[in-house]
Write an enzyme that holds these catalytic residues in place. Sequence first.
Site, PDB file in Angstrom:
ATOM      1  N   THR A  52       0.826  -1.204   0.000  1.00 35.97           N
ATOM      2  CA  THR A  52       0.000   0.000   0.000  1.00 35.97           C
ATOM      3  C   THR A  52       0.862   1.257   0.000  1.00 35.97           C
ATOM      4  O   THR A  52       0.479   2.278  -0.580  1.00 35.97           O
ATOM      5  CB  THR A  52      -0.939   0.006   1.220  1.00 35.97           C
ATOM      6  OG1 THR A  52      -1.735  -1.187   1.202  1.00 35.97           O
ATOM      7  CG2 THR A  52      -1.848   1.223   1.225  1.00 35.97           C
ATOM      8  N   TYR A 140       3.640 -12.860   6.209  1.00 33.24           N
ATOM      9  CA  TYR A 140       2.618 -12.284   5.328  1.00 33.24           C
ATOM     10  C   TYR A 140       2.261 -13.317   4.278  1.00 33.24           C
ATOM     11  O   TYR A 140       3.022 -13.568   3.350  1.00 33.24           O
ATOM     12  CB  TYR A 140       3.174 -11.006   4.705  1.00 33.24           C
ATOM     13  CG  TYR A 140       2.258 -10.222   3.803  1.00 33.24           C
ATOM     14  CD1 TYR A 140       0.907 -10.499   3.682  1.00 33.24           C
ATOM     15  CD2 TYR A 140       2.764  -9.160   3.059  1.00 33.24           C
ATOM     16  CE1 TYR A 140       0.085  -9.759   2.850  1.00 33.24           C
ATOM     17  CE2 TYR A 140       1.953  -8.407   2.223  1.00 33.24           C
ATOM     18  CZ  TYR A 140       0.616  -8.717   2.122  1.00 33.24           C
ATOM     19  OH  TYR A 140      -0.185  -7.973   1.296  1.00 33.24           O
ATOM     20  N   LYS A 168      -0.021 -12.141   9.001  1.00 33.77           N
ATOM     21  CA  LYS A 168      -0.975 -11.371   8.208  1.00 33.77           C
ATOM     22  C   LYS A 168      -1.532 -12.323   7.171  1.00 33.77           C
ATOM     23  O   LYS A 168      -0.812 -12.821   6.310  1.00 33.77           O
ATOM     24  CB  LYS A 168      -0.305 -10.170   7.532  1.00 33.77           C
ATOM     25  CG  LYS A 168      -1.304  -9.373   6.666  1.00 33.77           C
ATOM     26  CD  LYS A 168      -0.636  -8.227   5.919  1.00 33.77           C
ATOM     27  CE  LYS A 168      -1.669  -7.512   5.031  1.00 33.77           C
ATOM     28  NZ  LYS A 168      -1.058  -6.437   4.209  1.00 33.77           N
ATOM     29  N   ILE A 210      -4.917  -5.809   9.261  1.00 33.41           N
ATOM     30  CA  ILE A 210      -4.038  -4.857   8.580  1.00 33.41           C
ATOM     31  C   ILE A 210      -4.785  -4.443   7.331  1.00 33.41           C
ATOM     32  O   ILE A 210      -4.929  -5.217   6.392  1.00 33.41           O
ATOM     33  CB  ILE A 210      -2.670  -5.470   8.252  1.00 33.41           C
ATOM     34  CG1 ILE A 210      -1.922  -5.788   9.543  1.00 33.41           C
ATOM     35  CG2 ILE A 210      -1.845  -4.527   7.382  1.00 33.41           C
ATOM     36  CD1 ILE A 210      -0.543  -6.397   9.331  1.00 33.41           C
TER      37      ILE A 210
END
Length: 301
Positions: A52, A140, A168, A210
């Site tokens: 992001t 992740y 995540k 998240i």
Amino acid sequence: MRTIEGMTFCGLHVPVVTPFTASGRVDVRSLERLARRCLDAGAAGLVALATTGEGGLLDQGERCQVLEVCRAVTIEYGALLTVGAGTMGTEESIAQARERAALADALLVVVPYYLRPSDEGVIDHFAAVSAAVDVPVLAYDIPYRTGKRLTAEAALRLLALDGVAGLKYCPGAIDHDTLVLLSTRTGKGVLCGDDAFVYPMLQMGATGGITASACLAPEAYAAMAEAVRTGNTARAQALHNALLPMVDALFSEPSPAVLKAALAELGLIDDPFVRAPLHAPRAEPVARAISAARSIGCTCV
């Protein structure tokens, strides 16, 4: 070997965009303004240099600028700063992790992408990276980007590593592996990284999220997480239903193009510029995202 005792991943963590000026430089003032807004709204922490934040498109000096701003703000607020690190190779991931650990409370390390290593290779990768640094690692898992799918068994093996504080989790759907993972109490955090699934995954046992969309509507996401925590299911579901159209609009084009355009339109950052190969979004999804955000109380500054 250091421990991760006391490091718990829960609540809302916002992966902040990296605002740029019209000429393409990092806009430090907009970044600080956005970071403060997210923490004022109730976020437990920030995530810097993630997808992001266009972390892979920044040069070394720009990454330092972003980290310095986010570190200063999170220290002031007593919030966690998680920093993106990691790539497809273990040695380079270790180098990135060591470089960024000094300004991080934790490192967000992606499952090695494109190569599609075996589960054993993934476990060894995270064991090596986490052993190389003195901050906890948040693994992740995002198979629709990496090309590598982790089963619930493999994810639980990752969480069993001493240096891995949480996961995540972005499966792209709620499937049987999701159910198994969330039903297993490991004592470590599982944070939903698929914005549309934050509410159902919180209800099933995820410890937080998240959530890129929270850059635009942090109050609503923080309120939804709090409503789940306190058992106010009606309020949590109402917020989820209100947020879903905004999420759909924000991810209708490659992220964070729509998000940055909406943030700029509302005055939350100064300019919507995104780095190539990302492209400025069409006006229609930006308008939809702004309309949905305003309907749940997001206003310009």
